[in-house]
Design an enzyme around this catalytic site. Structure first.
Site, PDB file in Angstrom:
ATOM      1  N   ASP A  16      99.249  12.645  76.622  1.00  0.00           N
ATOM      2  CA  ASP A  16      98.174  11.942  77.316  1.00  0.00           C
ATOM      3  C   ASP A  16      98.014  10.505  76.829  1.00  0.00           C
ATOM      4  OD1 ASP A  16      97.529  13.912  79.083  1.00  0.00           O
ATOM      5  OD2 ASP A  16      95.852  14.720  77.925  1.00  0.00           O
ATOM      6  N   ARG A  64      98.624   4.738  78.333  1.00  0.00           N
ATOM      7  CA  ARG A  64      99.331   3.454  78.260  1.00  0.00           C
ATOM      8  C   ARG A  64      99.973   3.135  79.606  1.00  0.00           C
ATOM      9  NH1 ARG A  64     104.580   1.928  76.313  1.00  0.00           N
ATOM     10  NH2 ARG A  64     104.964   4.024  75.518  1.00  0.00           N
ATOM     11  N   ALA A 109      88.793  15.437  77.566  1.00  0.00           N
ATOM     12  CA  ALA A 109      89.402  14.705  76.450  1.00  0.00           C
ATOM     13  C   ALA A 109      88.394  14.596  75.303  1.00  0.00           C
ATOM     14  CB  ALA A 109      89.880  13.340  76.934  1.00  0.00           C
ATOM     15  N   SER A 128      85.788  17.402  73.206  1.00  0.00           N
ATOM     16  CA  SER A 128      85.784  17.649  71.761  1.00  0.00           C
ATOM     17  C   SER A 128      84.409  17.423  71.150  1.00  0.00           C
ATOM     18  CB  SER A 128      86.800  16.722  71.078  1.00  0.00           C
ATOM     19  OG  SER A 128      88.102  16.961  71.561  1.00  0.00           O
TER      20      SER A 128
END
Length: 300
Positions: free
Chosen positions: A76, A81, A192, A196
């Protein structure tokens, strides 16, 4: 007309370099030119006969200009990027996952032949993913701007210091938190960093923005889901030092005491190429290996 694909590779991994060489060879055999980033070209062992059509400079905002796809080989982080490269031209991104979860990726390494065949046949659909724009203000003056596909986070730079932040939604104060930071995310980013930090999983079709405090010392510190038209803001209190703004965990801006971070829906989406039509629920089950034994489906 010549067809061109831009390749973005996690060249720090040997497997990624090998896969990149295979992709270039297969696409070249199908008459599709491949363009690569300048700082990656010499890490990929490709004979000149495989016909890399062009080498572009790292960070070139027009790197994907004229390309029908940006194919990303990595996890990921590499896909994020690739999103930086693809977004200025609106070129769709197709990720081949080499990471652990690879939520943004569309295929796995084992499906490489399947993936290349679909690229050659143009057999994919493109979906738009919401982004977020961010502006930093100091004493009313805008000092930095940025954007993110997943999330913008305000974090502490040193472990021993806690941040003192005031959160705001649509111009109204919400709460003051002593915390490790705050994540402000899109639905794409809900799986993502926000995940968390204890945030909810939001289906990509839902248009919403998320605010998730990190380890907040407060009675009210729940994850928030707000309208896509809302403006979220976080102000760093004057006694707080060592705050940092991160965009997708890749681009950082130091935040002095008193800095105000404003986050809103992005003006330009990121486009993802999809090979599979499986619902998001199936992707969630597969990526997190969720237990679904005993499920029998709907009964008529």
């Amino acid at each position: 007309m010549t067809r061109t694909v831009l390749l973005v590779t996690h060249t720090g991994r040997e497997e990624a370099r090998q896969i990149a060489a295979k992709v270039i060879g297969k696409l070249g055999a199908a008459g599709i030119d491949v363009r690569v980033m300048a700082d990656e070209r010499h890490d990929i062992d490709i004979p000149e006969s495989d016909g890399v059509a062009a080498v572009v400079a790292e960070g070139d905002p027009n790197a994907a200009d004229g390309c029908e796809l940006v194919v990303v080989i990595g996890g990921d982080g590499t896909i994020l990027r690739g999103a930086e490269v693809a977004r200025p031209t609106g070129t769709p991104i197709l990720g081949v996952n080499l990471g652990h979860v690879g939520f943004l990726a569309e295929s796995e390494v084992d499906d490489l032949g399947f993936t290349v065949d679909h690229i050659v046949k143009r057999d994919y659909v493109v979906e738009e993913r919401m982004t977020i724009d961010v502006a930093v203000r100091n004493d009313g003056t805008r000092t930095a701007v940025g954007w993110a596909l997943n999330e913008v986070s305000v974090e502490k730079a040193s472990r021993e210091r806690m941040l003192d932040l005031v959160a705001e939604i649509d111009g109204r104060a919400l709460s003051r938190w002593g915390c490790d930071g705050v994540v402000m995310a899109t639905p794409t980013g809900s799986t993502a960093y926000a995940f968390s930090a204890g945030g909810p999983v939001v289906w990509p079709e839902v248009e919403a923005l998320l605010m998730v405090p990190i380890s907040a010392h407060a009675l009210f510190a729940r994850p928030l889901v707000v309208a896509p038209t809302s403006v979220m803001a976080v102000t760093v209190q004057h006694r707080t030092r060592g705050a940092v703004l991160w965009c997708d965990g890749r681009r950082a801006v130091e935040l002095p005491p008193g800095a105000r971070v404003e986050v809103s829906r992005g003006t330009q989406p990121v486009r993802l190429a999809r090979l599979h039509t499986a619902p998001f629920t199936d992707r969630l089950v597969a990526k997190f290996a969720l237990p679904v034994e005993g499920w029998r489906g709907a009964r008529s």
